[in-house]
Motif scaffolding. Structure first.
Motif, PDB file in Angstrom:
ATOM      1  N   THR A  20      -1.249  -3.177  -1.111  1.00  0.00           N
ATOM      2  CA  THR A  20      -1.852  -2.181  -1.996  1.00  0.00           C
ATOM      3  C   THR A  20      -0.888  -1.861  -3.134  1.00  0.00           C
ATOM      4  O   THR A  20       0.325  -1.814  -2.923  1.00  0.00           O
ATOM      5  CB  THR A  20      -2.137  -0.893  -1.196  1.00  0.00           C
ATOM      6  N   GLU A  77       0.670   2.852  -6.659  1.00  0.00           N
ATOM      7  CA  GLU A  77      -0.043   4.103  -6.927  1.00  0.00           C
ATOM      8  C   GLU A  77      -1.198   4.359  -5.955  1.00  0.00           C
ATOM      9  O   GLU A  77      -1.667   5.489  -5.825  1.00  0.00           O
ATOM     10  CB  GLU A  77      -0.528   4.185  -8.379  1.00  0.00           C
ATOM     11  N   SER A  78      -1.635   3.320  -5.245  1.00  0.00           N
ATOM     12  CA  SER A  78      -2.731   3.478  -4.284  1.00  0.00           C
ATOM     13  C   SER A  78      -2.254   3.404  -2.840  1.00  0.00           C
ATOM     14  O   SER A  78      -3.067   3.476  -1.922  1.00  0.00           O
ATOM     15  CB  SER A  78      -3.790   2.402  -4.517  1.00  0.00           C
ATOM     16  N   HIS A 113      -0.640   4.944   0.360  1.00  0.00           N
ATOM     17  CA  HIS A 113      -0.425   6.279   0.925  1.00  0.00           C
ATOM     18  C   HIS A 113       0.244   6.224   2.292  1.00  0.00           C
ATOM     19  O   HIS A 113       0.273   7.209   3.016  1.00  0.00           O
ATOM     20  CB  HIS A 113      -1.762   7.027   1.017  1.00  0.00           C
ATOM     21  N   GLU A 156      -7.744   7.748   5.067  1.00  0.00           N
ATOM     22  CA  GLU A 156      -7.821   6.931   3.860  1.00  0.00           C
ATOM     23  C   GLU A 156      -7.376   5.542   4.275  1.00  0.00           C
ATOM     24  O   GLU A 156      -6.400   5.387   5.012  1.00  0.00           O
ATOM     25  CB  GLU A 156      -6.886   7.484   2.781  1.00  0.00           C
ATOM     26  N   PRO A 203     -13.119  11.791  -1.352  1.00  0.00           N
ATOM     27  CA  PRO A 203     -11.687  12.023  -1.202  1.00  0.00           C
ATOM     28  C   PRO A 203     -11.420  13.459  -0.731  1.00  0.00           C
ATOM     29  O   PRO A 203     -12.222  14.363  -0.983  1.00  0.00           O
ATOM     30  CB  PRO A 203     -11.146  11.821  -2.618  1.00  0.00           C
ATOM     31  N   TYR A 256      -5.895  13.324  -2.140  1.00  0.00           N
ATOM     32  CA  TYR A 256      -6.488  12.068  -2.581  1.00  0.00           C
ATOM     33  C   TYR A 256      -7.467  12.289  -3.723  1.00  0.00           C
ATOM     34  O   TYR A 256      -8.109  13.339  -3.818  1.00  0.00           O
ATOM     35  CB  TYR A 256      -7.211  11.371  -1.431  1.00  0.00           C
ATOM     36  N   ARG A 257      -7.592  11.257  -4.557  1.00  0.00           N
ATOM     37  CA  ARG A 257      -8.534  11.261  -5.670  1.00  0.00           C
ATOM     38  C   ARG A 257      -9.342   9.970  -5.605  1.00  0.00           C
ATOM     39  O   ARG A 257      -8.969   9.028  -4.907  1.00  0.00           O
ATOM     40  CB  ARG A 257      -7.791  11.345  -7.011  1.00  0.00           C
ATOM     41  N   ASP A 308     -10.348   6.464  -6.100  1.00  0.00           N
ATOM     42  CA  ASP A 308      -9.465   5.329  -6.334  1.00  0.00           C
ATOM     43  C   ASP A 308     -10.210   4.075  -5.875  1.00  0.00           C
ATOM     44  O   ASP A 308     -10.632   4.000  -4.716  1.00  0.00           O
ATOM     45  CB  ASP A 308      -8.176   5.521  -5.524  1.00  0.00           C
ATOM     46  N   SER A 342      -9.154   1.412  -4.948  1.00  0.00           N
ATOM     47  CA  SER A 342      -8.425   0.744  -3.874  1.00  0.00           C
ATOM     48  C   SER A 342      -8.481   1.498  -2.551  1.00  0.00           C
ATOM     49  O   SER A 342      -7.875   1.074  -1.573  1.00  0.00           O
ATOM     50  CB  SER A 342      -6.954   0.557  -4.273  1.00  0.00           C
ATOM     51  N   SER A 343      -9.196   2.622  -2.529  1.00  0.00           N
ATOM     52  CA  SER A 343      -9.252   3.459  -1.319  1.00  0.00           C
ATOM     53  C   SER A 343     -10.667   3.728  -0.852  1.00  0.00           C
ATOM     54  O   SER A 343     -11.581   3.874  -1.665  1.00  0.00           O
ATOM     55  CB  SER A 343      -8.574   4.814  -1.580  1.00  0.00           C
TER      56      SER A 343
END
Length: 160
Positions: A32, A35-36, A38, A119, A143, A147-148, A150, A152-153
């Motif tokens: 990942t 920035e994505s 976690h 997530e 989210p 979390y926002r 994304d 990738s999520s």
């Protein structure tokens, strides 16, 4: 040869556990974008609002093998988050994720939480994890927490 699975709260003081979690972190960061990603490092997993669990398989000789990890992060009195779930490659496909989730759900319920969220990634690497969560009863959600949205999520939740 018979084996016994034991799931325990873990203080993160074993080199075996630390190495297992470092492998998890390395895999997550390699899969990942930064920035994505976690995934928590060891310091993050030692936060006071996080409880880490490890799954061990002991054979009749008393030899222990670490087969999995997962953690609960308490957000508030109602919400807990599943973090750092990893099953050792040699243990995948044996129902361990379900048994580990059973233990974490029981723990979350015992502390009064009413929802568990998580997530995970959208990449192909995460297909088995998303399938396991779906089989367990998790459904996609918006989210939550920090979390926002994304691409990738994927965010999932389970009513407890």
């Amino acid at each position: 040869m018979t084996t016994t699975l034991t799931i325990v709260e873990d203080p993160l003081d074993s080199p075996v556990v630390r190495d297992f979690l470092l492998t998890h972190l390395t895999e997550m960061r390699g899969t990942t974008s930064l920035e994505s990603s976690h995934a928590l490092d060891l310091d993050g997993l030692r936060a006071p609002d996080i409880t880490v669990f490890t799954a061990w398989d002991a054979d009749e000789r008393g030899a222990d093998a670490l087969l999995g990890t997962a953690a609960l992060k308490r957000h508030d009195a109602h919400l807990t988050e599943l973090k750092s779930m990893r099953i050792a490659p040699e243990a995948r496909g044996r129902g361990l994720s379900h048994r580990l989730l059973d233990r974490l759900v029981a723990e979350a319920r015992s502390t009064g939480h009413i929802v568990m969220k998580l997530e995970t990634g959208t990449q192909d690497y995460f297909i088995p994890a998303r399938a396991a969560y779906t089989r367990y009863g998790f459904t996609e959600c918006e989210p939550f927490g920090q979390y926002r949205v994304d691409p990738s999520s994927v965010y999932m939740e389970l009513a407890l």
